[in-house]
Design a protein around this motif. Structure first.
Motif, short mmCIF file in Angstrom:
data_model
loop_
_atom_site.label_atom_id
_atom_site.label_comp_id
_atom_site.label_asym_id
_atom_site.label_seq_id
_atom_site.Cartn_x
_atom_site.Cartn_y
_atom_site.Cartn_z
N PHE A 72 0.27 -6.33 3.63
CA PHE A 72 -0.66 -5.22 3.70
C PHE A 72 -0.34 -4.21 2.61
O PHE A 72 0.83 -3.96 2.29
CB PHE A 72 -0.56 -4.51 5.06
CG PHE A 72 -1.04 -5.35 6.19
CD1 PHE A 72 -2.37 -5.33 6.57
CD2 PHE A 72 -0.16 -6.17 6.89
CE1 PHE A 72 -2.82 -6.10 7.63
CE2 PHE A 72 -0.61 -6.94 7.94
CZ PHE A 72 -1.93 -6.91 8.31
N ASP A 73 -1.37 -3.61 2.05
CA ASP A 73 -1.21 -2.54 1.08
C ASP A 73 -1.24 -1.23 1.86
O ASP A 73 -2.30 -0.82 2.34
CB ASP A 73 -2.34 -2.58 0.06
CG ASP A 73 -2.24 -1.47 -0.98
OD1 ASP A 73 -1.36 -0.59 -0.84
OD2 ASP A 73 -3.06 -1.48 -1.91
N ILE A 107 -7.02 2.41 2.24
CA ILE A 107 -7.66 3.09 3.37
C ILE A 107 -9.04 2.47 3.57
O ILE A 107 -9.81 2.33 2.61
CB ILE A 107 -7.82 4.60 3.10
CG1 ILE A 107 -6.47 5.24 2.73
CG2 ILE A 107 -8.47 5.30 4.28
CD1 ILE A 107 -5.46 5.24 3.84
N ILE A 108 -9.37 2.10 4.81
CA ILE A 108 -10.70 1.57 5.07
C ILE A 108 -11.61 2.73 5.50
O ILE A 108 -11.13 3.76 5.97
CB ILE A 108 -10.70 0.44 6.13
CG1 ILE A 108 -10.26 0.98 7.49
CG2 ILE A 108 -9.82 -0.71 5.69
CD1 ILE A 108 -10.48 -0.02 8.60
#
Length: 84
Positions: A36-37, A41-42
């Protein structure tokens, strides 16, 4: 007794399509994220969609007893890592 008709508002929901090819392609797409980065941000809209999909996920008894914790604080998430 009053004989007036009562109107109950309903929500138009699209009926599920029965396109077998689309269903099979969706079922074949399996993606497991290995890394995961933490800086990514989604959008709020995508986040709400994910939460709703999780909430609607079926169980074998149809009770859906989900309790979803959303922890935005990075420090708390890191502290919880050993328990996940």
């Amino acid at each position: 007794m009053n004989n007036e008709s009562i109107t109950i508002p309903t929500k138009d929901t699209p009926k599920p399509h029965n396109d077998k090819k689309v269903l099979l392609e969706a079922m074949k797409y399996r993606y497991a994220t290995k890394k995961f980065d933490p800086e990514k941000i989604i959008s709020d809209e995508d986040f709400e969609t994910l939460l709703e999909a999780a909430r609607l996920s079926p169980t074998s008894f149809g009770m859906e007893p989900w309790k979803i914790l959303v922890i935005q604080n990075r420090k708390i998430r890191e502290e919880m890592m050993p328990y996940g």
